[in-house]
Design a protein around this motif. Structure first.
Motif, PDB file in Angstrom:
ATOM      1  N   HIS A  23     -60.021  16.323 -33.497  1.00 11.09           N
ATOM      2  CA  HIS A  23     -61.060  16.055 -34.483  1.00 11.09           C
ATOM      3  C   HIS A  23     -62.221  15.336 -33.794  1.00 11.09           C
TER       4      HIS A  23
ATOM      5  N   LYS B  65     -66.192  15.930 -39.759  1.00 16.40           N
ATOM      6  CA  LYS B  65     -66.608  17.254 -40.194  1.00 16.40           C
ATOM      7  C   LYS B  65     -66.224  18.377 -39.238  1.00 16.40           C
ATOM      8  N   ILE B  66     -66.017  18.071 -37.971  1.00 16.95           N
ATOM      9  CA  ILE B  66     -65.832  19.108 -36.955  1.00 16.95           C
ATOM     10  C   ILE B  66     -64.522  18.892 -36.212  1.00 16.95           C
ATOM     11  N   SER B  67     -63.750  19.968 -36.056  1.00 20.84           N
ATOM     12  CA  SER B  67     -62.518  19.923 -35.261  1.00 20.84           C
ATOM     13  C   SER B  67     -62.397  21.207 -34.462  1.00 20.84           C
TER      14      SER B  67
ATOM     15  N   LEU C 101     -63.085  26.765 -33.957  1.00 21.61           N
ATOM     16  CA  LEU C 101     -63.962  25.654 -34.319  1.00 21.61           C
ATOM     17  C   LEU C 101     -64.055  25.630 -35.842  1.00 21.61           C
TER      18      LEU C 101
ATOM     19  N   PHE D  56     -65.832  23.680 -39.136  1.00 24.38           N
ATOM     20  CA  PHE D  56     -66.878  22.787 -39.604  1.00 24.38           C
ATOM     21  C   PHE D  56     -66.780  22.694 -41.119  1.00 24.38           C
TER      22      PHE D  56
ATOM     23  N   HIS E 202     -68.042  20.658 -44.761  1.00 21.80           N
ATOM     24  CA  HIS E 202     -69.073  19.812 -45.349  1.00 21.80           C
ATOM     25  C   HIS E 202     -69.014  19.950 -46.870  1.00 21.80           C
TER      26      HIS E 202
ATOM     27  N   SER F 111     -65.913  25.033 -45.977  1.00 21.75           N
ATOM     28  CA  SER F 111     -65.482  25.014 -44.580  1.00 21.75           C
ATOM     29  C   SER F 111     -65.829  26.349 -43.935  1.00 21.75           C
TER      30      SER F 111
ATOM     31  N   ARG G 105     -65.074  28.562 -40.344  1.00 24.55           N
ATOM     32  CA  ARG G 105     -64.145  28.633 -39.218  1.00 24.55           C
ATOM     33  C   ARG G 105     -64.512  29.806 -38.319  1.00 24.55           C
TER      34      ARG G 105
END
Length: 240
Positions: free
Chosen positions: A70, A74-76, A106, A108, A110, A118, A120
């Motif tokens: 992570h 917001k981003i992993s 990836l 993201f 929000h 989300s 992806r």
């Protein structure tokens, strides 16, 4: 928000143009899980069982573990492995053969007003089984490699307690586009592989557990044909 809705409407209309494709009706059971290790690392695991047409047999068993890092809230990013056991029929002989995958993604996430969104982006390296018949059974002789890119967007809209949504009903709308990016002749010879449009009603039992049931319209291309799969999916989401 307007762009997102327009995108989903375009996909829906595109899928509607394929009503002449071969039709199937199946059911999917799915479990999507995240197990937190600390504020930076977590374990991903999803498992799915998919049926053949008219729920006659198990078509696919999918097991997909991964490790998440992570970057922030917001981003992993994730790297993982996929085990996919598929039912196949070759010249009247039926059996199960296994595809292996490695994958990276990836994610993201929000929020826009009360809508949780989300995105992806996933890359897959697929090791596709090539099978032959031996003693009236299917045997994998070797694997061929192919690559695929997937883009996924999911929107969750609370239907109650929208301010701090920890329990209650919600509506989910998502779409996923699959594109072949390498060794296309092994799959269908085309860049476009499939599209999955999905709508569901869910219930959040608590902040970390969701149950949902919905309909998925899967449109896919083979080398010589098109297939529409009408899917009823039941899914469990956990974030522990």
């Amino acid at each position: 928000m307007t762009v997102r809705i327009a995108f989903l409407m375009i996909v829906f209309c595109t899928n509607a143009l394929h009503i002449q494709a071969q039709q199937q009706h199946s059911g999917w059971l799915a479990s999507f899980n995240t197990f937190s290790l600390n504020n930076k690392w977590s374990i991903h695991f999803d498992a799915q069982v998919r049926s053949t047409d008219e729920l006659e047999h198990v078509q696919t068993l999918l097991l997909r573990p991964g490790v998440n890092y992570h970057i922030n809230k917001k981003i992993s990013v994730t790297a993982g492995y996929g085990f996919i056991d598929n039912r196949r029929n070759i010249n009247g002989v039926t059996g199960y053969v296994t595809e292996h995958r490695t994958w990276q993604q990836l994610l993201f996430a929000h929020k826009w007003s009360v809508i949780q969104t989300s995105h992806r982006f996933r890359l897959e390296q697929r090791f596709l089984p090539v099978a032959d018949i031996n003693d009236n059974e299917l045997h994998v002789t070797h694997h061929e490699t192919a690559n695929r890119l997937r883009y996924f967007i999911r929107n969750v809209v609370p239907l109650q307690n929208a301010g701090l949504f920890t329990k209650g009903f919600f509506f989910a709308l998502q779409d996923e586009l699959f594109l072949n990016t390498g060794n296309k002749k092994i799959v269908n010879g085309k860049t476009f592989d499939q599209n999955r449009l999905y709508a569901a009603i869910g219930y959040r039992l608590e902040s970390k557990i969701d149950l949902e049931a919905g309909y998925m319209h899967q449109y896919s291309k083979t080398a010589n044909n098109s297939l529409t799969n009408n899917i009823l999916q039941l899914a469990l989401y956990t974030r522990l």
